[in-house]
Design a protein around this motif. Structure first.
Motif, PDB file in Angstrom:
ATOM      1  N   ASP A 169       1.726  10.114 -41.183  1.00 32.22           N
ATOM      2  CA  ASP A 169       2.793   9.301 -41.777  1.00 32.22           C
ATOM      3  C   ASP A 169       4.151   9.571 -41.127  1.00 32.22           C
ATOM      4  OD1 ASP A 169       2.847  11.915 -42.804  1.00 32.22           O
ATOM      5  OD2 ASP A 169       3.850  11.262 -44.648  1.00 32.22           O
ATOM      6  N   GLN A 170       4.232  10.619 -40.285  1.00 35.70           N
ATOM      7  CA  GLN A 170       5.512  10.985 -39.675  1.00 35.70           C
ATOM      8  C   GLN A 170       5.537  10.832 -38.158  1.00 35.70           C
ATOM      9  OE1 GLN A 170       7.524  14.598 -41.326  1.00 35.70           O
ATOM     10  NE2 GLN A 170       5.592  14.864 -42.455  1.00 35.70           N
ATOM     11  N   GLN A 219       3.346   9.601 -34.330  1.00 42.78           N
ATOM     12  CA  GLN A 219       2.244   8.937 -33.647  1.00 42.78           C
ATOM     13  C   GLN A 219       1.647   9.918 -32.651  1.00 42.78           C
ATOM     14  OE1 GLN A 219       3.627   5.888 -30.639  1.00 42.78           O
ATOM     15  NE2 GLN A 219       5.422   5.882 -31.973  1.00 42.78           N
ATOM     16  N   LYS A 234       7.036   8.377 -35.529  1.00 48.60           N
ATOM     17  CA  LYS A 234       6.193   7.269 -35.968  1.00 48.60           C
ATOM     18  C   LYS A 234       6.843   5.911 -35.733  1.00 48.60           C
ATOM     19  CE  LYS A 234       2.517   5.877 -38.399  1.00 48.60           C
ATOM     20  NZ  LYS A 234       1.112   6.220 -38.060  1.00 48.60           N
ATOM     21  N   THR A 235       8.166   5.849 -35.855  1.00 57.16           N
ATOM     22  CA  THR A 235       8.857   4.555 -35.909  1.00 57.16           C
ATOM     23  C   THR A 235       9.170   3.938 -34.554  1.00 57.16           C
ATOM     24  OG1 THR A 235      10.992   5.701 -36.041  1.00 57.16           O
ATOM     25  CG2 THR A 235       9.922   5.103 -38.121  1.00 57.16           C
ATOM     26  N   THR A 278       9.739  -1.846 -29.231  1.00 54.21           N
ATOM     27  CA  THR A 278      10.962  -1.901 -30.034  1.00 54.21           C
ATOM     28  C   THR A 278      12.173  -1.479 -29.215  1.00 54.21           C
ATOM     29  OG1 THR A 278      10.517   0.342 -30.882  1.00 54.21           O
ATOM     30  CG2 THR A 278       9.749  -1.512 -32.203  1.00 54.21           C
TER      31      THR A 278
END
Length: 274
Positions: free
Chosen positions: A180-181, A183, A197-198, A203
């Motif tokens: 969840d935090q 990749q 993760k984001t 992006t």
């Protein structure tokens, strides 16, 4: 369609069998219209990408480093770059990864900004130095982690290198505990790269094109070969996989060019830009 920007991965995509830029590739980039943004996007740190920019004749163009976790723009090609975006793996997560590797054969390196911290000058450090042409700062990792914890910062990338079986086991543990935090990406059977993760190359590329050039993703041609390139190839106006790309990457691409060792990126540039 006429495309207005170009973005390419490096390892396995842009470099030849000697991990260098071929004469044909350099020539293709140098023939590009100077108004076309040319963006290198890699899991590498900035210092491992800047020398390639210089060889390609694009020192003023942006860099997407650490798979999108650290994005830089060079206003004049020589001064310190401006940081477009910076996203890090928190220090407590980095410390947990280092602890997991304890009593295994796994080497853990930490990357933050343009610094690479390695715990020893072992076979893994030596190999990465040869490939990236960057020198590691060999040091104990715990003081670095403590400094980051106090400052509330962390690593742009954590890289684990070791025997295939241990890397597989480490990936499974990290997926279970931190999916969840972060990749978790196996760039090779013996390499495991951990990033926030984001973030993604897609992006980061969208941000650079919009903020620096007022361009959209539909106007860019993107090149890649590995799993971390899939989102970028799918988002680009034209996503091109090199011939040696993983099958999943080829399936996600709009087109397949020659292998990286046969100057696939150069061949596509000649086709669409020259």
């Amino acid at each position: 369609m006429k495309y207005s920007a170009l973005c390419t991965d490096i390892d396995g995509t842009l470099l030849n069998s000697d991990r260098e830029l071929s004469a044909r590739t350099i020539q293709a980039f140098q023939k590009l219209n100077k108004e076309i943004p040319v963006i290198l996007a890699s899991s590498r740190m900035p210092a491992a990408m800047r020398h390639l920019q210089q060889e390609l004749g694009i020192p003023k163009h942006p860099l997407i480093c650490f798979n999108g976790g650290y994005v830089l723009h060079f206003a004049d090609g020589t001064a310190a770059p401006s940081v477009v975006d910076s996203v890090q793996v928190p220090a407590p997560v980095c410390a947990a990864i280092v602890a997991m590797a304890h009593q295994t054969s796994i080497h853990v390196s930490l990357y933050a900004n343009d610094k690479w911290y390695a715990p020893a000058m072992d076979q893994w450090t030596e190999k990465e130095q040869r490939v990236t042409k960057v020198s590691a700062h060999v040091t104990a990792l715990h003081p670095i982690l403590e400094t980051w914890h106090t400052a509330g910062t962390g690593a742009h990338k954590v890289m684990c290198m070791g025997p295939e079986e241990e890397i597989f086991e480490m990936a499974a543990k990290l997926e279970k505990q931190f999916s969840d935090q972060v990749q978790i990406y196996r760039s090779k059977s013996t390499y495991l790269e951990i990033a926030p993760k984001t973030i993604s190359k897609a992006t980061a590329l969208e941000m650079v094109l919009k903020d620096q050039y007022s361009l959209s993703l539909s106007e860019v041609v993107a090149f890649g070969d590995n799993y971390n390139d899939i989102d970028m190839l799918q988002a680009a106006g034209l996503g091109i996989a090199v011939g040696n790309a993983r099958e999943e990457v080829k399936a996600a691409a709009d087109e397949i060019t020659l292998n990286s060792t046969a100057d696939g990126v150069a061949a596509a540039i000649e086709k669409y830009f020259l």
